[in-house]
Design a protein around this motif. Structure first.
Motif, mmCIF file in Angstrom:
data_model
loop_
_atom_site.group_PDB
_atom_site.id
_atom_site.type_symbol
_atom_site.label_atom_id
_atom_site.label_comp_id
_atom_site.label_asym_id
_atom_site.label_seq_id
_atom_site.Cartn_x
_atom_site.Cartn_y
_atom_site.Cartn_z
ATOM 1 N N LEU A 12 26.732 24.701 -34.891
ATOM 2 C CA LEU A 12 27.861 25.462 -35.408
ATOM 3 C C LEU A 12 27.552 25.865 -36.842
ATOM 4 C CD1 LEU A 12 30.780 26.554 -35.449
ATOM 5 C CD2 LEU A 12 31.529 24.187 -35.934
ATOM 6 N N VAL A 13 27.553 27.176 -37.111
ATOM 7 C CA VAL A 13 27.299 27.712 -38.446
ATOM 8 C C VAL A 13 28.630 28.189 -39.018
ATOM 9 C CG1 VAL A 13 26.146 29.528 -39.756
ATOM 10 C CG2 VAL A 13 24.951 28.421 -37.853
ATOM 11 N N GLY A 23 26.265 38.231 -43.389
ATOM 12 C CA GLY A 23 24.809 38.352 -43.421
ATOM 13 C C GLY A 23 24.109 37.003 -43.330
ATOM 14 N N MET A 24 24.660 36.000 -44.012
ATOM 15 C CA MET A 24 24.085 34.652 -43.936
ATOM 16 C C MET A 24 24.246 34.084 -42.536
ATOM 17 S SD MET A 24 22.463 33.487 -46.543
ATOM 18 C CE MET A 24 22.336 31.828 -45.930
ATOM 19 N N ARG A 25 25.411 34.291 -41.931
ATOM 20 C CA ARG A 25 25.610 33.793 -40.564
ATOM 21 C C ARG A 25 24.609 34.454 -39.616
ATOM 22 N NH1 ARG A 25 30.997 34.842 -41.447
ATOM 23 N NH2 ARG A 25 31.001 36.413 -39.783
ATOM 24 N N ARG A 73 19.944 33.950 -36.185
ATOM 25 C CA ARG A 73 18.635 34.417 -35.710
ATOM 26 C C ARG A 73 17.579 33.317 -35.814
ATOM 27 N NH1 ARG A 73 17.853 38.252 -39.088
ATOM 28 N NH2 ARG A 73 16.284 37.239 -40.339
ATOM 29 N N PHE A 74 17.530 32.626 -36.960
ATOM 30 C CA PHE A 74 16.570 31.531 -37.137
ATOM 31 C C PHE A 74 16.759 30.472 -36.055
ATOM 32 C CE2 PHE A 74 16.245 31.938 -42.095
ATOM 33 C CZ PHE A 74 15.521 33.114 -41.965
ATOM 34 N N LEU A 75 18.003 30.083 -35.836
ATOM 35 C CA LEU A 75 18.311 29.026 -34.864
ATOM 36 C C LEU A 75 18.017 29.468 -33.438
ATOM 37 C CD1 LEU A 75 21.611 27.868 -36.528
ATOM 38 C CD2 LEU A 75 19.568 26.429 -36.220
ATOM 39 N N LYS A 76 18.407 30.674 -33.093
ATOM 40 C CA LYS A 76 18.164 31.191 -31.741
ATOM 41 C C LYS A 76 16.664 31.291 -31.471
ATOM 42 C CE LYS A 76 19.561 34.652 -28.484
ATOM 43 N NZ LYS A 76 20.361 35.825 -28.190
ATOM 44 N N ASP A 77 15.901 31.785 -32.455
ATOM 45 C CA ASP A 77 14.443 31.881 -32.309
ATOM 46 C C ASP A 77 13.812 30.507 -32.081
ATOM 47 O OD1 ASP A 77 14.613 34.617 -32.647
ATOM 48 O OD2 ASP A 77 13.769 34.621 -34.684
ATOM 49 N N ALA A 78 14.453 29.457 -32.623
ATOM 50 C CA ALA A 78 13.948 28.086 -32.455
ATOM 51 C C ALA A 78 14.461 27.440 -31.166
ATOM 52 C CB ALA A 78 14.344 27.238 -33.664
ATOM 53 N N LEU A 135 14.745 25.562 -41.034
ATOM 54 C CA LEU A 135 14.478 24.934 -39.735
ATOM 55 C C LEU A 135 13.996 23.496 -39.882
ATOM 56 C CD1 LEU A 135 12.967 27.882 -37.678
ATOM 57 C CD2 LEU A 135 15.268 26.903 -37.538
ATOM 58 N N SER A 136 13.300 23.189 -40.955
ATOM 59 C CA SER A 136 12.878 21.812 -41.205
ATOM 60 C C SER A 136 14.103 20.913 -41.402
ATOM 61 C CB SER A 136 11.977 21.769 -42.435
ATOM 62 O OG SER A 136 11.611 20.447 -42.730
ATOM 63 N N SER A 137 15.070 21.382 -42.177
ATOM 64 C CA SER A 137 16.300 20.625 -42.388
ATOM 65 C C SER A 137 17.058 20.460 -41.072
ATOM 66 C CB SER A 137 17.183 21.339 -43.421
ATOM 67 O OG SER A 137 18.392 20.645 -43.615
ATOM 68 N N VAL A 138 17.135 21.520 -40.285
ATOM 69 C CA VAL A 138 17.813 21.472 -38.984
ATOM 70 C C VAL A 138 17.146 20.452 -38.076
ATOM 71 C CG1 VAL A 138 18.215 22.807 -36.861
ATOM 72 C CG2 VAL A 138 18.772 23.805 -39.095
ATOM 73 N N GLU A 139 15.840 20.498 -37.986
ATOM 74 C CA GLU A 139 15.126 19.580 -37.088
ATOM 75 C C GLU A 139 15.288 18.127 -37.524
ATOM 76 O OE1 GLU A 139 14.122 20.546 -34.145
ATOM 77 O OE2 GLU A 139 14.730 22.560 -34.748
#
Length: 124
Positions: A5-6, A12-14, A19-24, A112-116
């Motif tokens: 959940l963002v 623009g940030m959302r 996009r970053f999350l979906k690509d991952a 993505l590093s923080s997300v992972e």
């Protein structure tokens, strides 16, 4: 992968984070405010929340506190560009419930590093 959940008032940030999350490979829900984000948090029980600190209507810290009351084990990454005062409020947010913090602007790799890390700490 995870349901993320963002919550950020900047469209623009959302879009960028989506996009970053979906690509991952993650599934993404978006909210433009703390109130809407809190409702989605309760309804969807995401694995991870990415939460902007400075938003109109309901600030990120208040939203994070309410999320912690609902699910004390929730994984929350607090993000901020410093707001209108240019302050770094990310320091010490782990004590208020943030799993991790990230200063805007950030690149895809740092994000993505923080997300992972947050997802791994949830055992996902």
């Amino acid at each position: 992968m995870a349901l993320v959940l963002v919550i950020d008032d900047e469209p623009g940030m959302r879009r960028t984070m989506h996009r970053f999350l979906k690509d991952a490979g993650h599934t993404v829900l978006e909210a433009p405010s703390g109130s809407i984000g809190l409702r989605l948090f309760e309804e969807a029980a995401p694995d991870l929340v990415i939460l902007d600190l400075f938003m109109p209507e309901k600030e990120g810290i208040q939203t994070m506190r309410e999320m912690r009351e609902i699910r004390p084990d929730a994984k929350i990454i607090a993000i901020s560009g410093g707001g209108r005062y240019g302050l770094n409020l990310l320091d010490g947010l782990e004590q208020l419930g943030a799993t991790d913090t990230l200063a805007k602007p950030f690149g895809k790799d740092a994000f993505l590093s923080s997300v992972e890390r947050a997802i791994e700490s949830a055992g996902k």
